[in-house]
Design a protein around this motif. Sequence first.
Motif, mmCIF file in Angstrom:
data_model
loop_
_atom_site.group_PDB
_atom_site.id
_atom_site.type_symbol
_atom_site.label_atom_id
_atom_site.label_comp_id
_atom_site.label_asym_id
_atom_site.label_seq_id
_atom_site.Cartn_x
_atom_site.Cartn_y
_atom_site.Cartn_z
ATOM 1 N N ASP A 158 2.850 2.084 -4.982
ATOM 2 C CA ASP A 158 4.091 2.289 -4.241
ATOM 3 C C ASP A 158 3.830 2.631 -2.777
ATOM 4 O O ASP A 158 4.643 2.315 -1.898
ATOM 5 N N LEU A 159 2.693 3.276 -2.504
ATOM 6 C CA LEU A 159 2.378 3.637 -1.122
ATOM 7 C C LEU A 159 2.137 2.410 -0.252
ATOM 8 O O LEU A 159 2.369 2.436 0.960
ATOM 9 N N ALA A 160 1.668 1.342 -0.862
ATOM 10 C CA ALA A 160 1.401 0.115 -0.114
ATOM 11 C C ALA A 160 2.596 -0.833 -0.103
ATOM 12 O O ALA A 160 2.723 -1.661 0.805
ATOM 13 N N MET A 161 3.476 -0.710 -1.095
ATOM 14 C CA MET A 161 4.521 -1.714 -1.274
ATOM 15 C C MET A 161 5.928 -1.181 -1.055
ATOM 16 O O MET A 161 6.889 -1.943 -1.167
ATOM 17 N N ASN A 162 6.102 0.090 -0.715
ATOM 18 C CA ASN A 162 7.454 0.648 -0.688
ATOM 19 C C ASN A 162 8.323 0.081 0.425
ATOM 20 O O ASN A 162 9.543 0.218 0.380
ATOM 21 N N SER A 163 7.740 -0.528 1.444
ATOM 22 C CA SER A 163 8.545 -1.102 2.530
ATOM 23 C C SER A 163 8.652 -2.615 2.440
ATOM 24 O O SER A 163 9.205 -3.250 3.336
ATOM 25 N N VAL A 164 8.147 -3.208 1.365
ATOM 26 C CA VAL A 164 8.208 -4.650 1.204
ATOM 27 C C VAL A 164 9.536 -5.033 0.567
ATOM 28 O O VAL A 164 9.905 -4.537 -0.496
ATOM 29 N N GLU A 165 10.265 -5.911 1.220
ATOM 30 C CA GLU A 165 11.567 -6.331 0.705
ATOM 31 C C GLU A 165 11.844 -7.762 1.127
ATOM 32 O O GLU A 165 11.065 -8.380 1.862
ATOM 33 N N ASN A 166 12.966 -8.297 0.631
ATOM 34 C CA ASN A 166 13.372 -9.675 0.940
ATOM 35 C C ASN A 166 12.255 -10.675 0.614
ATOM 36 O O ASN A 166 11.885 -11.518 1.432
#
Length: 208
Positions: free
Chosen positions: A85-93
């Motif tokens: 989650d620390l690496a992917m929490n800002s990945v969207e769209n």
Amino acid sequence: MTYKYRFLQKTALIILLPPLASNFFGCIRSPLRTVNQEGVYEYRSLHSSDGIGKFYIGREIAKVMEHSEMLWLERLDRQRQERPDLAMNSVENLQPVLGTATHPNLPVSSLVLGLRVDAHHEFEWPREMMERAVQSLKPDGRVVWVEYRGENPLIPLTGLHKMTKKQVKQEMAAVGLPWRSTDNGLPNQDLMVFFRANALANLNFVKE
């Protein structure tokens, strides 16, 4: 009878030895290492059982993890152990794009950031994949690389499914992406940033 039996044994040996010798010396004559015409990849007949016998910048390419490893990949304590989650929490769209073994099929000059997570060590054609990934970056684009630490023998993965920071830097430099910074906040993985020469270094990561 005893003499005759021994004679038959020796005769049988004489009959069997030539093909055995031929196979043996044939193995000696066959090269243990070959290099493809472009000089990018090396193929070795003696290699790890976890690899495909193909080497890139000194690293053997790992076999793709199969369904037998699914239980480990989807284990219940993975979130606690690795904190993805620390690496992917800002990945969207997210929009899925189907690539090939040699091409990610991304539009040229379309990406500000390319995120690569624990995959590159299994790519059969890593140079080609990265060259085309670089083409998909905008002039100020960068690549963020998340990879298990090859320097840590305690991470429960075979050596070919991890990469050292030195190896990652060498492979990115080979396609024109110099290293910028590394974040050491993940428990088992390095998060490394590479950018084009004219990219702005505005990500707040810890440098080595």
